[in-house]
Design a protein around this motif. Structure first.
Motif, short mmCIF file in Angstrom:
data_model
loop_
_atom_site.label_atom_id
_atom_site.label_comp_id
_atom_site.label_asym_id
_atom_site.label_seq_id
_atom_site.Cartn_x
_atom_site.Cartn_y
_atom_site.Cartn_z
N UNK A 487 0.81 -1.22 0.00
CA UNK A 487 0.00 0.00 0.00
C UNK A 487 0.85 1.27 0.00
N UNK A 488 2.16 1.12 0.19
CA UNK A 488 3.05 2.26 0.11
C UNK A 488 3.45 2.88 1.43
N UNK A 499 0.23 11.65 5.40
CA UNK A 499 -0.18 11.54 4.01
C UNK A 499 -1.60 10.97 3.98
N UNK A 500 -2.52 11.67 3.34
CA UNK A 500 -3.93 11.27 3.38
C UNK A 500 -4.16 9.87 2.84
N UNK A 501 -3.35 9.47 1.86
CA UNK A 501 -3.61 8.17 1.23
C UNK A 501 -3.19 7.00 2.13
N UNK A 502 -2.59 7.28 3.30
CA UNK A 502 -2.20 6.23 4.23
C UNK A 502 -3.07 6.18 5.49
N UNK A 503 -4.02 7.11 5.61
CA UNK A 503 -4.83 7.16 6.83
C UNK A 503 -5.61 5.87 7.07
N UNK A 504 -6.02 5.22 6.00
CA UNK A 504 -6.83 4.01 6.16
C UNK A 504 -6.03 2.83 6.71
N UNK A 505 -4.71 2.98 6.84
CA UNK A 505 -3.88 1.89 7.35
C UNK A 505 -3.75 1.90 8.87
N UNK A 506 -4.29 2.94 9.52
CA UNK A 506 -4.17 3.04 10.97
C UNK A 506 -4.81 1.85 11.69
#
Length: 597
Positions: A487-488, A499-506
């Motif tokens: 996912x980066x 980074x907004x595109x990583x918030x869902x990984x919390x």
């Protein structure tokens, strides 16, 4: 290892610890503290690495807590501990944490527990020797660990702490005032690396000399157990790779303290000072560091491979499948390990043709690795398996090695590595190889050789509970990291969710943190089992596992001098005299066959 019947009825009935052939009149301090007995030194390494494992594991939990709950104070840690950081894990302190976590786990846990603890304890016993070739050098190899521990610990407590990562890349690590925390703490860290290198060098020279010159009569190289082969190859790796890292560390110290320019290029400005006039190469450190540190992966892995091979043979009641191919594959892994260091540097700007060379060499390591996995499966296949704690940990080692090895093939390909480099996919890979597989091998080996070390048996019930919880916690912690990496999500960021595109990984990171806490709690069961068995464990005989290697011919625990009488080897540990009934006739006999010399 089958030996001639040199144990009399009187000495067979002798209580463990009594020994008439080697009278031991050493003082207490020379017997248990500054000891030259390989068995005591091995146990000293083992207990020291337990302490370091607790410290390194606590740092790992702090890292996981920050990634699960950014900037939240750890509930069970007082603010006073992080007072200089305002009671929080600041970005600067997070950098110190992952630097020291990697340092402690690699240099003070995995390498010392495998090469130091088990190498010292097992090598003389498994080859029929009474001690190491150089007992005093062996003692020094342990005590040189303590200056390293002191330097690492002081660097962690010193203001700022070491902040260049466990790889200590220049320029961050080379310039004294280039960044906060890169001052005296970083210098102490480099001295710690130097002391660990010297300690390992002492051990490697001792191991090779002992194995080459002190084998029992009749023990040829291809009658040695795979544990000894793995220790011998590991010692050779240390002897040839460690001087490179030690020299690089001294060069980096010279850059920091003496103003040399091995790694500092010209024109660098620090704190508005005049530009440097050197002409060093920053990437030179990476070449020197990884020339050692990739063979170091196999220094950490090969001893566990050998020990697991012998444990599986015992618990499956059959010889190791493909003994010579196992030896050749371990040798091939060690040889290839010296020519693949550049795969750590695919994004450093190297010539694509050179990158292709390192890629092909790295992928080739999959071949001897596959041979080993095939032979382990062949050893298990058709065996009369006893599913005890030793077997479960050994099979877990093989399983985790397969997972880590398969992810390593992805990373070996340059186009894929360019995408996943410095992401959590890399973290997942090396934790499966260096933590998952290796520590399962260590846990199995402790359960297996504990009777020989202390004359007691560890609890099977507690051992199985510890295994199940550790297996669940380990996979729950590290397997999701593959998904994070794809996912980066970058590694070494205190708060990657900016980074907004990583918030869902919390939420996934929070799940991994809970799994890590479960895994840490499981180790309390292990320590209760280990230390409780010293007092309450069932007394062990000479050979409680009905094993076939030479150390089980000695009393449990072995006295000073190890054996009641010098052993005479008349066949290898994986040989049997009756091909029609290999499993029934494989285990030791009281007398050698008439055809044996």
């Amino acid at each position: 290892m089958i030996v001639s019947s040199t144990i009399s009825a009187e000495s067979a009935a002798m209580p463990a610890g009594e020994h008439h052939a080697h009278h031991d009149n050493r003082w207490w301090i020379t017997k248990y503290v500054f000891s030259t007995d390989h068995k005591v030194i091995g146990i000293q390494f083992l207990l020291t690495t337990f302490l370091m494992l607790i410290i390194g594991g606590a740092m790992a939990l702090a890292i996981r807590w920050q990634l699960a709950f950014p900037w939240a104070q750890i509930p069970w840690i007082s603010e006073a501990l992080f007072a200089q950081h305002g009671g929080q894990i600041t970005p600067e302190f997070y950098t110190v944490l992952f630097t020291m976590h990697g340092t402690v786990m690699i240099f003070l846990v995995i390498i010392p527990i495998l090469a130091g603890a088990f190498g010292n304890f097992l090598i003389p016993l498994m080859i029929g020797a009474d001690d190491m070739a150089f007992p005093k050098l062996n003692m020094l190899s342990y005590w040189f660990m303590w200056p390293a521990i002191f330097c690492f610990g002081l660097s962690f407590l010193y203001e700022g702490g070491p902040s260049a990562g466990w790889t200590s890349y220049p320029l961050l690590a080379a310039l004294y005032d280039s960044a906060p925390g890169s001052g005296f703490a970083q210098t102490l860290w480099l001295w710690g690396i130097t002391f660990t290198g010297v300690s390992s060098m002492m051990g490697s020279i001792n191991y090779m000399t002992t194995i080459i010159n002190m084998r029992a009569p009749g023990m040829t190289f291809f009658r040695m157990p795979l544990t000894i082969w793995s220790m011998f190859i590991t010692a050779a790796l240390q002897a040839f790779a460690l001087p490179v890292l030690t020299a690089a560390g001294l060069m980096l110290l010279a850059d920091r303290e003496l103003g040399t320019c091995f790694f500092v290029p010209a024109g660098i400005v620090v704190n508005n000072a005049a530009p440097t006039v050197g002409g060093g190469q920053t990437l030179l450190w990476q070449h020197l560091f990884w020339f050692y540190s990739h063979p170091a992966v196999y220094i950490m892995l090969l001893p566990a491979m050998g020990m697991v091979s012998d444990m599986l043979a015992t618990m499956c009641r059959k010889p190791v499948f493909g003994y010579r191919p196992m030896v050749y594959s371990m040798s091939a892994i060690a040889g290839l390990g010296f020519i693949v260091w550049g795969h750590h540097m695919f994004i450093s700007g190297m010539n694509p043709a050179l990158g292709m060379t390192f890629m092909v060499a790295t992928i080739m390591i999959a071949l001897p690795s596959a041979v080993k996995v095939f032979n382990w499966i062949g050893t298990i296949w058709g065996g009369r398996i006893e599913f005890n704690t030793v077997t479960l940990n050994s099979i877990a080692f093989v399983s985790m090695f397969i997972v880590g090895g398969l992810s390593g093939i992805f990373m070996a390909a340059v186009p894929v590595d360019i995408y996943i480099h410095d992401t959590y996919f890399i973290v997942a890979h090396f934790h499966y190889i260096l933590f998952g597989s290796t520590l399962f091998g260590v846990f199995g080996a402790i359960q297996y050789w504990y009777p020989k070390m202390f004359g007691k048996m560890m609890s099977e019930r507690l051992g199985k509970i510890h295994f199940v919880l550790t297996f669940i916690g380990m996979n729950g912690t590290f397997f999701p990291m593959h998904m994070l990496g794809i996912a980066g999500m970058p590694r070494r960021y205190a708060n990657p969710y900016l980074h907004e595109y990583l918030e869902h990984l919390l939420p996934l990171n929070q799940f991994m943190t809970y799994a890590a806490i479960l895994m840490a709690a499981a180790q309390l069961i292990f320590f209760v089992n280990f230390f409780g068995s010293l007092m309450f464990g069932k007394k062990a005989g000479r050979n409680p596992w009905n094993a076939n290697t030479l150390e089980w011919q000695a009393p449990s625990p072995p006295p000073h001098g190890n054996f009641d009488a010098p052993p005479l080897v008349y066949r290898g540990p994986y040989e049997y005299s009756n091909p029609a009934h290999p499993q029934a006739d494989y285990w030791p006999q009281s007398e050698p066959p008439e055809s044996a010399s």
